[in-house]
Design a protein around this motif. Structure first.
Motif, PDB file in Angstrom:
ATOM      1  N   UNK A 182       0.392  -1.354   0.269  1.00  0.00           N
ATOM      2  CA  UNK A 182       0.199   0.337  -0.259  1.00  0.00           C
ATOM      3  C   UNK A 182       0.694   1.247  -0.514  1.00  0.00           C
ATOM      4  N   UNK A 183       0.287   2.353  -1.606  1.00  0.00           N
ATOM      5  CA  UNK A 183       1.035   3.927  -0.435  1.00  0.00           C
ATOM      6  C   UNK A 183       1.052   4.168   0.266  1.00  0.00           C
ATOM      7  N   UNK A 184       1.052   5.317   0.927  1.00  0.00           N
ATOM      8  CA  UNK A 184       0.902   6.060   2.037  1.00  0.00           C
ATOM      9  C   UNK A 184      -0.954   6.318   1.953  1.00  0.00           C
ATOM     10  N   UNK A 185      -0.857   7.021   0.156  1.00  0.00           N
ATOM     11  CA  UNK A 185      -1.864   7.798  -0.048  1.00  0.00           C
ATOM     12  C   UNK A 185      -3.305   7.028   0.635  1.00  0.00           C
ATOM     13  N   UNK A 186      -2.966   5.831  -0.006  1.00  0.00           N
ATOM     14  CA  UNK A 186      -4.216   4.733   0.215  1.00  0.00           C
ATOM     15  C   UNK A 186      -3.876   4.177   0.551  1.00  0.00           C
ATOM     16  N   UNK A 187      -3.257   3.677   2.113  1.00  0.00           N
ATOM     17  CA  UNK A 187      -3.339   3.415   3.380  1.00  0.00           C
ATOM     18  C   UNK A 187      -4.250   4.193   3.935  1.00  0.00           C
ATOM     19  N   UNK A 188      -4.065   5.147   3.861  1.00  0.00           N
ATOM     20  CA  UNK A 188      -4.505   6.817   4.322  1.00  0.00           C
ATOM     21  C   UNK A 188      -5.972   7.111   4.265  1.00  0.00           C
ATOM     22  N   UNK A 189      -6.321   6.771   2.915  1.00  0.00           N
ATOM     23  CA  UNK A 189      -7.631   6.653   2.204  1.00  0.00           C
ATOM     24  C   UNK A 189      -8.542   6.028   2.780  1.00  0.00           C
ATOM     25  N   UNK A 236       5.518  -1.125   1.273  1.00  0.00           N
ATOM     26  CA  UNK A 236       5.056  -0.548   0.179  1.00  0.00           C
ATOM     27  C   UNK A 236       5.090  -0.365  -1.202  1.00  0.00           C
ATOM     28  N   UNK A 237       4.502   0.360  -2.051  1.00  0.00           N
ATOM     29  CA  UNK A 237       3.700   0.336  -2.733  1.00  0.00           C
ATOM     30  C   UNK A 237       4.874  -0.738  -4.183  1.00  0.00           C
ATOM     31  N   UNK A 238       6.383  -0.244  -3.468  1.00  0.00           N
ATOM     32  CA  UNK A 238       7.239  -0.270  -4.142  1.00  0.00           C
ATOM     33  C   UNK A 238       8.264  -1.985  -3.911  1.00  0.00           C
ATOM     34  N   UNK A 239       7.120  -2.953  -2.987  1.00  0.00           N
ATOM     35  CA  UNK A 239       7.579  -4.263  -2.446  1.00  0.00           C
ATOM     36  C   UNK A 239       8.765  -3.934  -1.585  1.00  0.00           C
ATOM     37  N   UNK A 266       2.347  -2.736   9.609  1.00  0.00           N
ATOM     38  CA  UNK A 266       1.346  -2.652   8.893  1.00  0.00           C
ATOM     39  C   UNK A 266       0.870  -1.302   8.720  1.00  0.00           C
ATOM     40  N   UNK A 267       0.917  -0.445   7.596  1.00  0.00           N
ATOM     41  CA  UNK A 267       0.313   1.083   7.579  1.00  0.00           C
ATOM     42  C   UNK A 267      -0.704   1.338   7.461  1.00  0.00           C
TER      43      UNK A 267
END
Length: 694
Positions: A434-441, A462-465, A471-472
């Motif tokens: 998950x990216x920080x943005x997607x996790x936050x949303x 993280x989104x790049x693996x 866990x985010x």
């Protein structure tokens, strides 16, 4: 004045694709097969093919194309011209070695064992030659262009152009590249290639449709990222019907699941802005000269159109040989049925309150198996301590369809653009990256009342693996710190035990159920409701069950106005290898308690139920997949007295009284109507039934 729609927006499309030229005259194909089989569109390969492979050449095919187009116009059939964009034969490769896609050691990349992958880098010589041929093709009276591919494989490309472009892009040698850099390079090459083709076509004739063959799943393998390509195609197509007659989860739902993937990318399909196309091989996939059974042909058509997709029906041998087979006759009958009921198959959207998440980042950068396609062989993940995102999604898909839960497939973009808020509940099957943005949303979605079901290492990367350390979504689920990985040597060496009465557990068959193979052992926050606990693996399936040292395995955590449910193990993949029916019961119960059920129907038999909405009415599709306990299905077993309960509230169509009618053969009985709540029974369901509710 209402603006006239592009021709490809006038759904439905019934697309013929004779996938070879092995002796039948082109005129015969049109006169004796395409025009007589109720196709309104042809995706034309045979006109430019030698055997199974074809490349459009203006010098070689231009005059022949014009003559064929006159015949096609006489029958009122649209013509989409096939263009191979992924491989070339040895003769062309010998003449143009600089067109090839190369491996790290400079070798050719094989395709189908007898061809070679070509490099689509937009700075390369093949791309420039291809644009010249496309420009010439667009001067003819064609309706569309189909790009078969394009592909940049995960073990390339190391041609001179790609090496130079990589160094310009990243500032160092391609031989020092990271996996992510190579992936970006490949995706960029494919995307830019398609973009330039699209822009060229539209500059010549905006009424020529452009689309391509896209898996919609793994950009890291093919370089083809459906989201990146979205603005440069007019239709979204994938090989949902290139399926083998194999027992297994994806064998049954390959068609409908791929359609749901595509629909999630298209967005509001009720607007009909980008039609979906299911490529269906009328022969068994990988067995080019052998037809699918008539029953599976009917089911593939039904599943495609029930899930909002058009059909491309392609067979890989001569039409003179297959056109009179029982399977081809079924395809003809289905084409006629679809065109006779155009209003029913006009643009629509699903009535789903549950979403299943497909994570491109997890698939590309963590671990996900992949099924066979034209461009890549089936693969396993290769990890022993990670889940399998594709396997997990396919397994949960199976659980939801069998329980007739109405659901959509969403991805990261569906979260960032706010589509997630349309759903009561979201399932995250092995969504690790998950990216920080997607996790936050996602966190905000739960805080404002949403419900989620996560499992195992959800949000741990993280989104790049790369590993995130924790866990985010730790705060949402109530996790503390980094979990320990607990791996059982086999199913049956560990068990989960019910800790309390809770609606999530109401349908379990027993207080003790097998623990999945891989588990994350978390310490939980004090306010987490622990519903089940697991024992650590025993040395044998017959060892004595220990009474202590148990860790949380099913939990619920209130977060804001919503709730996050968690299963500690990779239950979905475990279910593929050893089906523990209680896993599906947990998933179904989550949907029941977290969302408002749209359709309830639990009669005996295997049938897919899809409720779709048009502007002022609903269409209920029921696809009967009940057959013998084997694939391919040769005979469909009719279902009798199947009961349905519908809740139509909240979809923007509010009527005091709905009428119901059957489009095919069923009689509608025992009708009860109370505003938006409707129940009824269908006396008999053959292969496919459609009920209009208006």
């Amino acid at each position: 004045m209402e603006q006239k729609k592009h021709w490809w927006l006038n759904q439905p499309l019934t697309i013929s694709a004779v996938q070879c030229n092995d002796g039948d005259p082109d005129a015969y194909v049109m006169d004796e097969y395409v025009s007589k089989s109720y196709f309104n569109t042809e995706q034309n390969l045979h006109l430019v093919a030698k055997g199974h492979m074809g490349y459009y050449s203006e010098a070689e095919h231009g005059a022949k194309l014009d003559e064929y187009l006159k015949k096609s116009r006489k029958y009122g059939i649209r013509e989409i011209i096939y263009n191979n964009t992924h491989c070339i034969g040895d003769a062309i490769a010998a003449e143009h070695p600089d067109w090839l896609q190369l491996t790290k050691d400079g070798g050719r990349m094989p395709a189908y064992s007898i061809y070679n992958l070509n490099c689509v880098n937009p700075k390369g010589p093949w791309h420039k030659h291809f644009l010249e041929e496309i420009a010439a093709l667009c001067k003819h009276d064609i309706d569309g262009i189909f790009l078969d591919g394009p592909v940049m494989r995960d073990n390339g490309c190391y041609c001179e152009v790609c090496k130079a472009e990589f160094e310009k892009m990243f500032g160092h040698s391609i031989y020092e590249a990271t996996r992510i850099e190579l992936q970006k390079m490949r995706v960029n090459s494919v995307t830019q290639h398609v973009k330039e083709v699209y822009e060229l076509v539209k500059s010549i004739n905006p009424e020529i449709a452009v689309y391509l063959n896209n898996s919609a799943l793994r950009a890291d393998i093919t370089g083809s990222n459906t989201r990146e390509l979205f603005n440069y195609v007019d239709m979204i197509g994938a090989e949902g019907g290139f399926h083998t007659a194999a027992m297994g989860v994806t064998g049954l739902w390959h068609v409908s699941s791929r359609a749901k993937h595509l629909e999630g990318i298209v967005g509001d399909t009720l607007k009909g802005e980008k039609p979906i196309v299911c490529f269906f091989a009328g022969n068994e996939s990988g067995v080019a000269y052998y037809m699918h059974t008539p029953a599976e042909t009917a089911l593939t058509y039904a599943q495609s159109y029930a899930n909002g997709s058009n059909i491309w029906y392609g067979v890989h041998f001569n039409s003179s040989e297959f056109k009179d087979t029982e399977s081809a006759k079924v395809a003809t009958a289905m084409n006629k049925y679809i065109l006779d009921n155009k209003d029913i198959y006009a643009p629509s959207k699903t009535c789903a309150r549950v979403a299943l998440m497909w994570s491109h980042n997890t698939a590309n950068n963590y671990a996900a198996s992949v099924t066979d396609s034209d461009f890549v062989a089936a693969r396993k993940t290769g990890y022993t301590d990670r889940g399998d995102h594709f396997g997990a999604l396919s397994s949960v898909y199976d659980m939801l369809v069998r329980n007739h839960v109405q659901f959509d497939i969403i991805d990261e973009v569906s979260i960032t653009n706010g589509t997630i808020c349309n759903y009561d509940a979201v399932i995250l099957p092995e969504v690790a990256c998950l990216s920080d943005e997607v996790a936050q949303l996602i966190s905000e979605y739960v805080a404002t009342g949403g419900k989620i079901l996560g499992n195992f290492d959800v949000g741990m990367y993280n989104e790049d693996g790369s590993f995130a350390g924790k866990s985010k979504l730790a705060e949402v689920f109530g996790f503390k710190g980094t979990p320990k990985i607990v791996r059982s040597p086999s199913i049956g060496t560990s068990y989960m035990f019910k800790q309390k009465d809770h609606s999530m557990l109401d349908s379990l068959s027993f207080f003790r159920i097998p623990t999945p193979i891989l588990n994350a052992e978390y310490e939980m926050a004090e306010d987490v409701d622990v519903l089940m606990k697991s024992i650590h693996p025993m040395p044998s399936t017959y060892a004595h069950i220990p009474e202590d040292d148990r860790y949380p395995s099913v939990t619920a955590h209130k977060y804001g106005d919503g709730c996050a449910y968690y299963i500690s193990g990779n239950y979905a993949e475990t279910a593929i290898g050893r089906n523990v029916t209680d896993y599906a019961k947990l998933v179904a119960k989550f949907c029941e308690i977290s969302s408002r059920p749209t359709v309830i129907s639990n009669d005996a038999g295997l049938y897919e139920v899809v409720l779709r909405k048009q502007e002022n009415r609903f269409i209920l599709h029921v696809v009967n997949l009940t057959g013998a306990m084997a694939r391919p299905v040769e005979k469909i077993v009719p279902l009798h007295d199947v009961a349905f309960k519908l809740n139509l509230e909240g979809f923007g169509i509010d009527k005091n009284n709905y009428s119901l009618r059957s489009v095919r053969n069923a009689e509608i009985e025992n009708v009860y109507k109370n505003g938006c709540e409707i129940s009824f029974t269908l006396d008999k369901i053959e292969d496919y039934e459609v009920i209009v509710i208006e």
